[in-house]
Design a protein around this motif. Structure first.
Motif, PDB file in Angstrom:
ATOM      1  N   LEU A 280      28.492 -16.181  -0.133  1.00 12.92           N
ATOM      2  CA  LEU A 280      27.936 -17.212  -0.793  1.00 12.92           C
ATOM      3  C   LEU A 280      26.899 -16.931  -2.119  1.00 12.92           C
ATOM      4  CD1 LEU A 280      27.724 -20.161   1.813  1.00 12.92           C
ATOM      5  CD2 LEU A 280      29.647 -19.632   0.061  1.00 12.92           C
ATOM      6  N   PRO A 281      26.947 -17.734  -2.961  1.00 15.07           N
ATOM      7  CA  PRO A 281      25.533 -17.446  -4.027  1.00 15.07           C
ATOM      8  C   PRO A 281      24.452 -17.692  -3.174  1.00 15.07           C
ATOM      9  CG  PRO A 281      27.117 -18.925  -4.857  1.00 15.07           C
ATOM     10  CD  PRO A 281      27.726 -18.913  -3.569  1.00 15.07           C
ATOM     11  N   THR A 282      23.477 -17.015  -3.673  1.00 10.26           N
ATOM     12  CA  THR A 282      22.046 -16.863  -3.090  1.00 10.26           C
ATOM     13  C   THR A 282      21.389 -18.072  -2.727  1.00 10.26           C
ATOM     14  OG1 THR A 282      21.646 -14.535  -3.751  1.00 10.26           O
ATOM     15  CG2 THR A 282      19.848 -15.723  -2.959  1.00 10.26           C
ATOM     16  N   ARG A 289      23.378 -21.189   6.219  1.00 13.42           N
ATOM     17  CA  ARG A 289      22.703 -20.920   7.578  1.00 13.42           C
ATOM     18  C   ARG A 289      22.552 -21.697   8.316  1.00 13.42           C
ATOM     19  NH1 ARG A 289      19.648 -17.783   5.177  1.00 13.42           N
ATOM     20  NH2 ARG A 289      20.800 -15.734   5.246  1.00 13.42           N
ATOM     21  N   LEU A 290      21.670 -22.777   7.873  1.00  8.77           N
ATOM     22  CA  LEU A 290      21.098 -23.887   8.660  1.00  8.77           C
ATOM     23  C   LEU A 290      22.363 -24.685   9.145  1.00  8.77           C
ATOM     24  CD1 LEU A 290      19.113 -26.001   9.878  1.00  8.77           C
ATOM     25  CD2 LEU A 290      19.194 -27.069   7.761  1.00  8.77           C
ATOM     26  N   TYR A 299      20.477 -24.235  19.256  1.00 10.99           N
ATOM     27  CA  TYR A 299      19.204 -23.794  20.002  1.00 10.99           C
ATOM     28  C   TYR A 299      18.716 -22.584  19.330  1.00 10.99           C
ATOM     29  CZ  TYR A 299      22.574 -20.618  21.881  1.00 10.99           C
ATOM     30  OH  TYR A 299      23.808 -19.667  21.855  1.00 10.99           O
ATOM     31  N   GLN A 300      19.133 -21.957  18.388  1.00 10.27           N
ATOM     32  CA  GLN A 300      18.817 -20.917  17.446  1.00 10.27           C
ATOM     33  C   GLN A 300      18.028 -21.351  16.179  1.00 10.27           C
ATOM     34  OE1 GLN A 300      21.925 -18.158  16.947  1.00 10.27           O
ATOM     35  NE2 GLN A 300      22.021 -16.854  19.143  1.00 10.27           N
ATOM     36  N   VAL A 301      18.033 -22.559  15.702  1.00 11.05           N
ATOM     37  CA  VAL A 301      17.486 -22.925  14.600  1.00 11.05           C
ATOM     38  C   VAL A 301      15.731 -23.009  14.885  1.00 11.05           C
ATOM     39  CG1 VAL A 301      17.016 -25.125  13.228  1.00 11.05           C
ATOM     40  CG2 VAL A 301      19.386 -24.559  13.982  1.00 11.05           C
ATOM     41  N   ASP A 302      15.158 -22.288  13.848  1.00 11.42           N
ATOM     42  CA  ASP A 302      13.899 -22.301  14.054  1.00 11.42           C
ATOM     43  C   ASP A 302      12.975 -22.609  12.822  1.00 11.42           C
ATOM     44  OD1 ASP A 302      14.218 -19.994  12.621  1.00 11.42           O
ATOM     45  OD2 ASP A 302      13.814 -18.448  14.269  1.00 11.42           O
ATOM     46  N   LYS A 303      11.598 -22.299  12.906  1.00 11.02           N
ATOM     47  CA  LYS A 303      10.875 -22.918  11.812  1.00 11.02           C
ATOM     48  C   LYS A 303      11.439 -22.121  10.293  1.00 11.02           C
ATOM     49  CE  LYS A 303       6.818 -22.343  13.985  1.00 11.02           C
ATOM     50  NZ  LYS A 303       5.433 -22.454  14.099  1.00 11.02           N
ATOM     51  N   ARG A 304      11.621 -20.775  10.794  1.00 11.31           N
ATOM     52  CA  ARG A 304      12.110 -20.063   9.473  1.00 11.31           C
ATOM     53  C   ARG A 304      13.108 -20.414   8.874  1.00 11.31           C
ATOM     54  NH1 ARG A 304      13.407 -13.608   9.816  1.00 11.31           N
ATOM     55  NH2 ARG A 304      15.433 -14.480  10.609  1.00 11.31           N
ATOM     56  N   VAL A 305      14.171 -20.736   9.744  1.00 10.65           N
ATOM     57  CA  VAL A 305      15.680 -21.394   9.182  1.00 10.65           C
ATOM     58  C   VAL A 305      15.485 -22.488   8.195  1.00 10.65           C
ATOM     59  CG1 VAL A 305      17.796 -22.310   9.732  1.00 10.65           C
ATOM     60  CG2 VAL A 305      16.952 -20.020  10.936  1.00 10.65           C
ATOM     61  N   VAL A 306      14.336 -23.397   8.956  1.00 13.42           N
ATOM     62  CA  VAL A 306      14.114 -24.497   8.298  1.00 13.42           C
ATOM     63  C   VAL A 306      13.457 -24.533   7.197  1.00 13.42           C
ATOM     64  CG1 VAL A 306      12.971 -26.922   8.597  1.00 13.42           C
ATOM     65  CG2 VAL A 306      14.409 -26.037  10.245  1.00 13.42           C
ATOM     66  N   ALA A 307      12.491 -23.536   7.079  1.00 19.36           N
ATOM     67  CA  ALA A 307      11.570 -23.477   5.900  1.00 19.36           C
ATOM     68  C   ALA A 307      12.406 -22.979   4.827  1.00 19.36           C
ATOM     69  CB  ALA A 307      10.470 -22.525   6.152  1.00 19.36           C
ATOM     70  N   ASP A 308      13.266 -22.033   5.082  1.00 20.13           N
ATOM     71  CA  ASP A 308      14.313 -21.416   3.918  1.00 20.13           C
ATOM     72  C   ASP A 308      14.960 -22.474   3.275  1.00 20.13           C
ATOM     73  OD1 ASP A 308      13.190 -18.912   4.367  1.00 20.13           O
ATOM     74  OD2 ASP A 308      15.051 -18.110   5.533  1.00 20.13           O
ATOM     75  N   PHE A 309      15.411 -23.457   4.146  1.00 18.28           N
ATOM     76  CA  PHE A 309      16.365 -24.523   3.476  1.00 18.28           C
ATOM     77  C   PHE A 309      15.350 -25.148   2.792  1.00 18.28           C
ATOM     78  CE2 PHE A 309      17.679 -29.024   4.023  1.00 18.28           C
ATOM     79  CZ  PHE A 309      19.028 -28.785   3.175  1.00 18.28           C
ATOM     80  N   ARG A 310      14.214 -25.676   2.976  1.00 14.01           N
ATOM     81  CA  ARG A 310      13.368 -26.577   2.409  1.00 14.01           C
ATOM     82  C   ARG A 310      12.766 -26.145   1.237  1.00 14.01           C
ATOM     83  NH1 ARG A 310      10.878 -31.118   6.606  1.00 14.01           N
ATOM     84  NH2 ARG A 310      11.119 -32.085   4.372  1.00 14.01           N
ATOM     85  N   ARG A 311      12.950 -24.909   0.937  1.00 17.56           N
ATOM     86  CA  ARG A 311      12.554 -24.511  -0.505  1.00 17.56           C
ATOM     87  C   ARG A 311      13.519 -24.968  -1.445  1.00 17.56           C
ATOM     88  NH1 ARG A 311      11.962 -19.348   2.433  1.00 17.56           N
ATOM     89  NH2 ARG A 311       9.449 -19.073   3.180  1.00 17.56           N
TER      90      ARG A 311
END
Length: 351
Positions: A280-282, A289-290, A299-311
């Protein structure tokens, strides 16, 4: 009741939720306020698995309608059986929050531990999480019971994923001593039992959302109009939310992976996700991913995954809508394979 228990109960509905800020009861307006009133009346407590949806009002209404019409409304399946089934599905999905709530509710209603129950309904609910075991498990329900059994499993598959993303392991606000759990659960179960005794009238949640057609893969609900209405309206609300929150490329990727999925775990690492999103495009990768993790390994969703999406989109509503769309897509897939393929044949449902 101790002051600690009272303080925890007062904070539970909002402070338990991670990543988004739920609407407070006193600040709720419009659709959110109406849903909150129904939740308090019919469930007994403003539960975090519901309040976490409040930044997206239509999704909140859909989640509540599914829960109410499949779990709370009296029908052809006893509430105690439903609580045992909900616990079994939650164990299979590694959702400790839901295991605690539904296991405690079952214990409070029966005086027994759900771990000791030997019931075909629980065996079937556990087996339903994988297409192969669902196909080989015995059918413990009649045709009249099928919408409630399948609706309960589908609803729990959805809620387990949302709880795993947005809630902690136990129904306690962050920083609360674990010793408070017993007292808090005792009060919560008492409130839930009291609400269950009022026997909520079927269909009252259906006025919350506009009319919608029942998707083909949810056709098992058609025999029970209130279950069918809840599932159809929730599916439509979540699909509309997903079209706002998740780019088409992301939704297409999740659907393609679900089409060939039979319930098998994806692995203890997240390498499989990185492989899938690489094409996929960057800019699309954080959402993909989310969404993939919510669907296949919430259960593998964590703060980093959420933070990357919220950017890419910092709004609470978008985060809830994307997670809800992915959770519902997976739940619909599981409900589809859990339904007897030849259910229209006479005698198929004979226990």
């Amino acid at each position: 009741m101790s002051r600690l228990t009272l303080a925890v109960l007062g904070a539970l509905g909002n402070t338990q939720v991670k990543y988004v800020r739920p609407v407070r009861f006193g600040a709720a307006q419009g659709l959110v306020a109406e849903v909150y009133r129904q939740i308090e009346r019919d469930f007994g407590v403003l539960a975090p698995p519901m309040t976490l949806h409040s930044p997206a009002p239509a999704v909140l209404a859909g989640a509540w309608s599914m829960l109410r019409e499949t779990m709370l409304v009296p029908g052809h399946v006893d509430r105690v059986v439903k609580e045992a089934m909900a616990t079994a599905v939650s164990v299979a999905n590694t959702c400790p929050f839901c295991v605690t709530v539904h296991g405690s509710t079952y214990g409070g209603m029966t005086g027994n531990s759900v771990e000791t129950i030997d019931d075909p309904a629980v065996t079937w609910a556990r087996a339903s999480v994988h297409a192969d075991t669902a196909a080989s498990a015995g059918i413990p329900f009649t045709a009249a019971q099928a919408p409630e059994y399948l609706g309960l499993v589908t609803m729990m598959q959805y809620l387990n994923r949302m709880a795993n993303v947005f809630l902690g392991e136990v129904p306690l606000p962050p920083g609360t001593p674990r010793l408070a759990l017993g007292g808090v659960m005792g009060v919560l179960v008492g409130l839930i039992k009291s609400a269950a005794g009022t026997e909520p009238a079927p269909g009252r949640s259906l006025a919350l959302l506009p009319e919608a057609s029942l998707p083909a893969e949810l056709g098992w609900a058609a025999a029970a109009p209130t279950v069918a209405g809840a599932m159809a309206k929730a599916a439509a609300a979540v699909e509309e939310a997903g079209s706002r929150a998740a780019p088409a490329q992301v939704r297409d990727l999740v659907r393609a992976e679900l089409a060939g999925w039979r319930g098998e775990p994806k692995g203890i690492s997240r390498a499989w996700v990185d492989h899938l999103v690489a094409a996929l495009p960057t800019a699309r990768r954080p959402a993909a991913r989310l969404a993939l993790l919510v669907a296949f390994a919430s259960y593998q969703v964590d703060k980093r995954v959420v933070a990357d999406f919220r950017r890419t989109d910092p709004s609470d509503a978008t985060l809830v809508e994307l997670a809800a769309w992915s959770a519902m897509a997976a739940a619909r897939r599981i409900g589809e394979w859990a339904a007897p393929s030849d259910s229209a044949e006479p005698g198929y449902f004979e226990p």
